[in-house]
Design an enzyme around this catalytic site. Structure first.
Site, short mmCIF file in Angstrom:
data_model
loop_
_atom_site.label_atom_id
_atom_site.label_comp_id
_atom_site.label_asym_id
_atom_site.label_seq_id
_atom_site.Cartn_x
_atom_site.Cartn_y
_atom_site.Cartn_z
N GLY A 1 25.17 36.59 34.91
CA GLY A 1 26.34 36.32 34.08
C GLY A 1 26.95 34.96 34.38
O GLY A 1 26.25 33.99 34.68
N SER A 2 28.27 34.90 34.34
CA SER A 2 28.96 33.61 34.44
C SER A 2 28.86 32.96 35.82
O SER A 2 29.15 31.77 35.95
CB SER A 2 30.43 33.78 34.05
#
Length: 557
Positions: free
Chosen positions: A271-272
């Site tokens: 993810g981020s």
């Protein structure tokens, strides 16, 4: 004539064949047994034990020496004291002409002494050792356990078995009338060789606290699992906790999944938290600057897919600083397009993705990173913000350790070295080191990551009083490993380091499928704060003496 025959036979038995008969008689009383040796301890960096061996006894019966009038009592006592099947004990007691039948192993010395006081005929004991694990270390999934034979089966006990186990000795013993062994001086065939102690880089107090904090939050959010790692910027692992965990003394009561070390065994989309690599590559290649302004809409269409930011917003002007602080998917895609597939893939590899960590732990999942020539139309934008690839927690912790270490990646390490019988310490080989980005790029990334915990960032809950903190949230959809499709669940992450102006510690927290709260800033960041606060105090890291920089997040207009 008859007397002459008898006399001749006596001469043959007592003179000519006497040595052969004597040897046969002696062999009836002799057994070759192992002389147990001590298994090496597994300790933390300070020598505090995570696994150790304590004195025990192997209780046996010599069927030949058991008196007929005591047979029933011997069977009853052995059955009751060791909770055994009576028929099985009876078979051992009646196993003539055997002289050495093991009844119970790993018996506590006090329990043997209580039995010995009864003076039962034919019952004896040999010295042995039992593996024990101190309560509440929080390191069960990492350390593993041994089997009934004393050899390691899982975890570090299994991986390091050749170092820890040593070599048992061999000796012939004569069984005396009461069933007690009589060692023979000339019967020693092999001296026992003690195992070496294995010293880890772990800190037992930080390990324990990390396990407690992780379990508390995982249970609060009804998460399926999780992991927490504490690491120095130079790759030394101070803690590696996992949830769920198990009791090493009763490992058979737990599933293989419960016993797995999820910090290396569980792969997930980053993810981020992956955005720092995309931005690092663009900065290092001179394609952008922290102050460069990007026009960032809420969503963007690329081929057949529309990519969106997590929360709706009007089209805005964000600096590169702001893209990371606001965790903008669309903004990161724009940076990824500047960098290109080949260069992005190269930086992902240099930061350690798609390859084993070097920790050499069993069950490690190195994750998935396809070659750039296999990327299709939407994979460059997807991978740039952390979808379409997978990593384990130790790999991601190493990425942020690299940034904290001024851009130099040091292969993560758990093994500090070994300690021999003489107490001498032999350090492990130095881990490999490789510069991934320049010190200037690492410094720029650190300032940008510090803005994530600032007023307009996604992780204000990761702040720690009196310390500057740099870090990144991450929230990813979970992938079903069997179908390769996304599920309804999420993986929540936070990874960061402190103090931001002089990094000492890196903490990575991952929660798999938490309920109710699943964004990294809400679910995982509080665990990061808890663990990092404790670790900073435990390591006696002084409070930050500088103010955080004033970082511009938004462009004009």
């Amino acid at each position: 004539m008859i007397l002459l025959v008898f006399a001749g036979r006596l001469v043959q038995i007592q003179v000519i064949d006497a040595p052969e008969y004597a040897a046969k008689a002696e062999n009836l009383r002799l057994e070759t047994v192992d002389i147990p040796t001590t298994r090496g301890d597994i300790t933390d960096a300070s020598g505090d034990p995570l696994a150790l061996s304590v004195e025990a006894r192997t209780v046996f019966v010599d069927p030949v020496a058991v008196r007929d009038d005591e047979r029933e009592r011997v069977i009853d006592e052995l059955t009751a004291r060791f909770d055994l099947d009576r028929a099985g004990v009876a078979r051992k007691v009646d196993a003539e002409p055997g002289r050495y039948e093991v009844v119970a192993e790993k018996v506590a010395p006090d329990d043997w002494e209580a039995l010995e006081e009864l003076g039962l005929s034919g019952v004896g004991a040999l010295d042995d050792y039992k593996r024990v694990y101190p309560d509440e270390t929080g390191a069960a999934d990492l350390v593993g356990f041994t089997g009934t034979d004393g050899h390691g089966l899982e975890g570090l006990e299994g991986v390091m078995d050749g170092t820890l186990a040593g070599e048992p000795g061999k000796q012939q013993v004569e069984m005396g009338a009461p069933g007690v062994q009589i060692p023979m001086a000339e019967g020693l065939a092999q001296e026992p060789v003690p195992g070496k102690d294995v010293r880890l880089t772990l800190d037992r107090d930080i390990q324990w606290h990390a396990g407690q904090a992780l379990a508390e939050r995982a249970e609060e959010l009804d998460a399926a699992g999780g992991s927490a790692i504490v690491m120095r910027p130079d790759g030394e692992v101070l803690a590696m906790a996992d949830y769920p965990t198990y009791d090493q003394s009763d490992y058979g009561d737990y599933s293989a999944e419960d016993r797995a070390n999820g910090a290396v065994a569980d792969a997930f989309e980053p993810g981020s938290t992956n955005k720092v690599i995309t931005l690092a590559g663009a900065l290092e290649d001179g394609l952008t600057t922290p102050e460069r302004v990007y026009t960032v809409p809420y969503s963007v269409q690329i081929h057949d897919r529309r990519f969106k930011d997590d929360h709706f917003h009007e089209t805005q002007k964000l600096t590169l600083n702001g893209i990371l602080a606001q965790s903008s998917n669309v903004g990161t895609i724009k940076v990824g397009q500047q960098l290109g597939a080949d260069r992005l893939h190269g930086y992902l590899r240099e930061f350690g993705f798609g390859a084993p960590t070097g920790l050499d732990l069993p069950g490690e999942n190195a994750g998935i990173l396809a070659a750039p020539d296999e990327w299709w139309g939407t994979q460059l934008p997807s991978i740039s913000f952390g979808q379409g690839l997978s990593v384990n927690a130790a790999q991601m912790a190493s990425v942020y350790a690299t940034v904290a270490n001024g851009g130099v990646r040091v292969e993560p390490t758990l093994l500090a070295g070994t300690v021999g019988e003489d107490g001498g310490f032999q350090a492990s080989e130095e881990p490999s080191r490789e510069r991934v980005v320049s010190a200037d790029t690492a410094a720029e990334l650190t300032r940008m990551l510090e803005a994530v915990t600032g007023e307009h960032g996604t992780a204000e809950s990761a702040r720690i009083p009196n310390y500057r903190v740099a870090g990144k949230t991450g929230t990813a959809n979970r992938v079903d490993p069997e179908t390769g499709t996304y599920t309804d669940g999420h993986t929540a992450m936070f990874v960061g380091f402190a103090p931001a102006d002089d990094p000492e510690l890196v903490v990575q927290v991952v929660l798999h499928d938490p309920q109710d709260e699943y964004y990294g800033g809400e679910a995982a960041a509080p665990v990061f704060t808890d663990i990092m606060s404790f670790a900073l105090k435990s390591e006696k890291v002084p409070p930050t003496g500088t103010e955080p920089p004033n970082i511009r997040l938004f462009g004009d207009g």
